[in-house]
Design an enzyme around this catalytic site. Structure first.
Site, short mmCIF file in Angstrom:
data_model
loop_
_atom_site.label_atom_id
_atom_site.label_comp_id
_atom_site.label_asym_id
_atom_site.label_seq_id
_atom_site.Cartn_x
_atom_site.Cartn_y
_atom_site.Cartn_z
CB VAL A 109 -0.93 0.03 1.24
CG1 VAL A 109 -1.84 1.25 1.18
CG2 VAL A 109 -1.75 -1.25 1.34
CB CYS A 110 0.93 4.21 0.41
SG CYS A 110 1.27 5.98 0.39
CB THR A 111 5.75 4.94 0.43
OG1 THR A 111 5.31 4.90 1.79
CG2 THR A 111 5.42 6.30 -0.17
#
Length: 323
Positions: A109-111
């Site tokens: 998720v995300c970074t």
């Protein structure tokens, strides 16, 4: 069907919503008695098993030590994003290199996608991450094919998603894969979220993706387009609304928003049509007219160009009002 294992990797600086969003989706399976014993066994683990402080200041207490939490068969490993300062906790990347290949599914998720890339787990694959670090990911990890626009990308057993809420979209997609669309839809309704934005949907809505014009007349035109997708949105009509000549308007609009008026209108209309297909039972012809397309074929061409699938297929996959 037995419980499926989900292992969530925690670390200092992790973003709390990247953890709790997908976890709430997986945990929600247990809210349905008929699914008892078929949901997810969720574990959290951190380096050394120590409590972690999230980027927002919350403290999360993991279930155990990451080193002792090697993923067994059928395990989905979830790597949330967090505060990125250009380096990583060595124990995280070491563990991912050693164990990531054994997971049935590897999800970020995300970074968190940067952690997977640092561990070499995205080499040769398509991936995405938060829009703000897509360029950095592409530059730092040239063996990864970075796709900056989609909210999530699935390449085999590896799935990467964009920021925060995209992790919920991806988790719902995994629940749908494991348990079917009906349950995923019930969970989405319980959590009051969409089921589900397609992975190839842009990370931003049209209004967020385009820049906001600096001058009031152009900003008002942007708002008018959003509120009246079925109206006459030709350059001439919009220019008259802004009290500019068509040529001056077209140049100023692109200079201040980053897109041409025609492209902006098309994006707004497709986004509006997508919502109607998801949330209403209106026919395609009726939706076409409501969104400013003269014929269903014109809407079909716009959908194929923007989303890679026709309206009927989009509704079949993502509509809330299936017959």
């Amino acid at each position: 069907m037995s419980l499926r294992n989900v292992l969530v990797v925690l670390y200092d600086g992790v973003q709390s919503l990247d953890v709790t969003g997908p976890v709430e989706v997986f945990a929600a399976v247990d809210r349905f008695p008929e699914r008892a014993g078929t949901g997810y066994a969720i574990r959290t683990a951190s380096p050394g098993g120590a409590p972690v402080r999230t980027s927002s200041g919350l403290t999360l207490v993991p279930d155990g030590d990451l080193e002792a939490a090697g993923p067994g068969p059928g395990t989905t490993v979830l790597v949330p994003g967090g505060r990125y300062r250009g380096d990583f906790e060595p124990r995280l990347t070491t563990w991912l290199r050693a164990h990531g290949g054994r997971a049935e599914r590897l999800v970020s998720v995300c970074t968190g996608g940067l952690l997977l890339a640092e561990a070499g787990l995205l080499d040769g694959l398509r991936a995405t991450t938060h829009w703000s670090v897509c360029e950095r990911m592409a530059r730092t990890y040239p063996n990864v094919t970075v796709e900056p626009d989609p909210i999530y990308v699935r390449d085999g057993r590896v799935a990467t998603s964009a920021g925060v809420t995209a992790g919920i979209d991806l988790a719902l997609a995994l629940v749908e894969e494991d348990h079917g669309r009906e349950l995923a839809l019930a969970i989405a309704r319980h959590l009051v979220v969409f089921l589900r934005r397609p992975g190839n949907q842009a990370q931003f809505s049209v209004q967020l993706a385009a820049q906001t014009a600096q001058r009031d007349p152009l900003r008002e035109v942007q708002q008018w387009i959003t509120e009246h997708p079925g109206a006459d949105l030709s350059v001439e009509s919009l220019a008259a609304r802004a009290r500019l000549s068509p040529r001056h308007f077209a140049r100023a609009f692109q200079a201040e928003t980053g897109v041409t008026p025609g492209r902006y209108v098309e994006r707004v209309r497709v986004e509006h049509a997508r919502r109607l297909l998801e949330d209403t039972g209106d026919g395609v012809a009726q939706i076409s007219r409501a969104c400013g397309y003269r014929t269903p074929e014109a809407l079909r061409r716009a959908f194929l160009k923007t989303l890679g699938q026709p309206p009927a297929e989009y509704r079949r996959r993502f509509g809330h009002h299936l017959p």
